[in-house]
Enzyme design. Structure first.
Site, mmCIF file in Angstrom:
data_model
loop_
_atom_site.group_PDB
_atom_site.id
_atom_site.type_symbol
_atom_site.label_atom_id
_atom_site.label_comp_id
_atom_site.label_asym_id
_atom_site.label_seq_id
_atom_site.Cartn_x
_atom_site.Cartn_y
_atom_site.Cartn_z
ATOM 1 N N GLU A 177 0.833 -1.220 0.000
ATOM 2 C CA GLU A 177 0.000 0.000 0.000
ATOM 3 C C GLU A 177 0.859 1.258 0.000
ATOM 4 O OE1 GLU A 177 -2.717 -0.594 3.329
ATOM 5 O OE2 GLU A 177 -4.055 -1.800 2.090
ATOM 6 N N GLU A 370 -5.590 -8.161 -1.226
ATOM 7 C CA GLU A 370 -6.267 -8.024 0.070
ATOM 8 C C GLU A 370 -7.721 -7.659 -0.160
ATOM 9 O OE1 GLU A 370 -4.640 -5.589 3.225
ATOM 10 O OE2 GLU A 370 -2.593 -6.010 2.542
HETATM 11 C C1 BG6 Z 1 -4.408 -3.143 4.871
HETATM 12 C C2 BG6 Z 1 -3.050 -3.608 5.336
HETATM 13 O O1 BG6 Z 1 -4.398 -1.772 4.922
HETATM 14 O O2 BG6 Z 1 -5.525 -3.481 5.605
HETATM 15 C C3 BG6 Z 1 -3.070 -4.766 6.303
HETATM 16 O O3 BG6 Z 1 -2.217 -3.898 4.244
HETATM 17 C C4 BG6 Z 1 -4.215 -4.569 7.261
HETATM 18 O O4 BG6 Z 1 -1.827 -4.848 6.909
HETATM 19 C C5 BG6 Z 1 -5.517 -4.581 6.486
HETATM 20 O O5 BG6 Z 1 -4.247 -5.493 8.286
HETATM 21 C C6 BG6 Z 1 -6.755 -4.488 7.328
HETATM 22 O O6 BG6 Z 1 -6.676 -3.410 8.203
HETATM 23 P P1 BG6 Z 1 -6.918 -3.592 9.760
HETATM 24 O O7 BG6 Z 1 -6.687 -2.269 10.351
HETATM 25 O O8 BG6 Z 1 -8.299 -4.080 9.888
HETATM 26 O O9 BG6 Z 1 -5.917 -4.615 10.190
#
Ligand code: BG6
Length: 473
Positions: A177, A370
């Protein structure tokens, strides 16, 4: 239904070292920027302390202990039929301080073992080189990515891992990101603003260094193994206009530009005109040295990895709109969407729009690295976890992926839902915010047996993969 997912589609899941491994100081590992991040209060952002303060809870120190349990975990991924698995290498296992000339052999051996375990089950490793983690020493001694010296330390690290794993890993991503540096400079790039510093001046200079480092890594990686596929990784903050008022549409475009800037440079190899003008207009002076433009031009990426969880709304009139939370950045709320318990607006159709936007803009293969729903899970009396809400979220997103492929002609190569095994949250440090198909017995305070349990979604996803996306019920 006949599946439209191509043969060889990379179904899998994703984690990051600092959110899963634990073993934060074992076998020569150095302190990372993530190791000084506390668990925030419930649903609140984390605190980044100066060094490690006794008595505070730092979730990365144990995380889910993937470091010691990776064999058991990978076996479960294999049982689900994973074709690939996205993980990151902890930079601090390889170069504990970041500026050494020799790497830490124990760290290199650990990832050799993990990759061997994956390959044993024909699971393709997808590796993020730096995922919200870097040597803390580079922050305290060098000021992190403000400093051009970081480019050499990063490329030294890349050289070591590319050479070592050249026959085990094909898919790489340079920075997780990368666009988040503009919004959350510490988590993304180890930058805490100093008194008197102007945020955008600092973060865009740091971004320039990261983009150069990425381009150098891409070039180097292709020299080491021409078969490498090296991608960027973008948080895709899909932003709609609040109304069809052209001024709102302009506001939505403007909101996206700060993210497109990063993928434009990664993919096209040069700074877009809109960003040069933005810098000029806002008095931001990026030091670009002779030769930098050539480096950017020579290191363009092979594919675009991106994360997608939610969408936002932009308006030309802030008074008119309610604020909404989101992943690493916030925006306006959308009355047509429902939000998760953490306030992220769930928008499956938005994923199809994101895929179209990115494909229309770049015509490069896309990889959703993701996606997922952070939710509270309940363990029933019989020990089962009935996470129908997660199944519903993922199902709706996969349906939109299918449309993007079969109707819009998008070249989508894979899908790795986030936190395929429960892990600690990047935003809040909580365990309670779970994404996994596999439940991990641990609570927000760090208590629990760490035992792994298959959730209902585990069996569901197994069938999705086995049917190559045709069976989503
Ligand atoms: C993304 C990141 O922004 O979102 C991850 O690459 C992160 O590392 C994921 O865990 C979800 O966000 P959160 O805050 O729910 O863990």
């Amino acid at each position: 239904m006949t599946t439209q997912f191509p043969d060889g589609f990379l179904w899998g899941g994703a984690i990051a070292a600092n959110q899963a491994e634990g073993a934060w100081n074992l076998n020569g590992k150095g302190i990372s920027t993530a190791d000084v991040a506390t668990a925030g209060a419930l649903m609140k952002a984390r605190e980044y302390t100066d060094g490690i303060i006794e008595g505070k809870h730092y979730p990365s120190h144990e995380a889910i202990d993937f470091y010691h349990r990776y064999k058991e975990d990978i076996k479960l991924f294999a049982e689900m039929g994973f074709k690939c698995f996205r993980l990151s290498i902890a930079w601090t296992r390889i170069f504990p301080k970041g500026d050494e000339t020799e790497p830490n052999e124990a760290g290199l051996q650990f990832y050799d073992d993990v990759f061997d375990e994956l390959l044993k089950y024909n699971i393709e490793p997808i590796v993020t080189i730096s995922h919200y983690e870097m040597p803390y020493h580079l922050v305290t001694e060098y000021g992190s990515w403000r400093n051009r010296a970081l480019i050499d330390y990063y490329t030294r690290y890349c050289n070591i891992i590319f050479t070592r794993y050249k026959d085990k890993v094909k898919y790489w991503m340079t920075f997780n990101e990368i666009n988040v540096v503009a919004y959350q400079p510490y988590i993304s790039a180890g930058i805490k603003l100093r008194e008197g510093e102007v945020k955008e001046q600092v973060v865009f200079q740091a971004a320039h260094h990261q983009l150069l480092a990425s381009a150098k890594a891409v070039k180097l990686g292709h020299e080491i193994n021409p078969d490498f596929k090296i991608g960027c990784m973008l948080l895709y903050p899909l932003t709609y206009a609040d109304t069809c008022n052209p001024e709102d549409v302009v506001a939505a475009h403007d909101a996206m530009k700060k993210s497109y800037f990063f993928s434009d440079v990664h993919v096209r190899g040069y700074y877009p005109g809109y960003m040069k003008r933005y810098f000029q207009k806002n008095g931001i002076n990026i030091v670009i040295e002779a030769g930098d433009e050539e480096i950017l031009a020579q290191g363009t990426v092979d594919y675009i990895g991106f994360s997608y969880y939610m969408s936002l709304v932009a308006t030309s009139d802030q008074e008119k709109i309610k604020a909404a939370g989101g992943n690493m950045l916030s925006g306006g709320s959308n009355p047509y969407l429902k939000a998760s318990e953490w306030g992220w607006q769930v928008d499956p159709t938005g994923l199809r729009i994101a895929l179209q936007n990115l494909y229309d803009r770049y015509q490069l293969p896309l990889f959703i690295v993701e996606n997922g729903l952070g939710a509270v899970d309940t363990v029933e009396e019989d020990g089962s976890i009935q996470d129908d809400y997660r199944i519903s979220y993922l199902k709706q997103h996969i349906e939109q992926m299918e449309k993007a492929i079969s109707i819009d002609g998008v070249d989508l190569i894979g899908y790795t839902p986030w936190g395929c095994i429960d892990l600690i949250s990047a935003g809040t440090g909580e365990m309670k915010k779970r994404y996994g198909f596999i439940y991990v017995d641990k609570d927000n305070d760090g208590n629990g047996s760490l035992e792994r349990t298959r959730k209902k979604s585990f069996y569901w996803y197994k069938n999705v993969i086995a049917s190559n996306g045709a069976e989503l019920e």
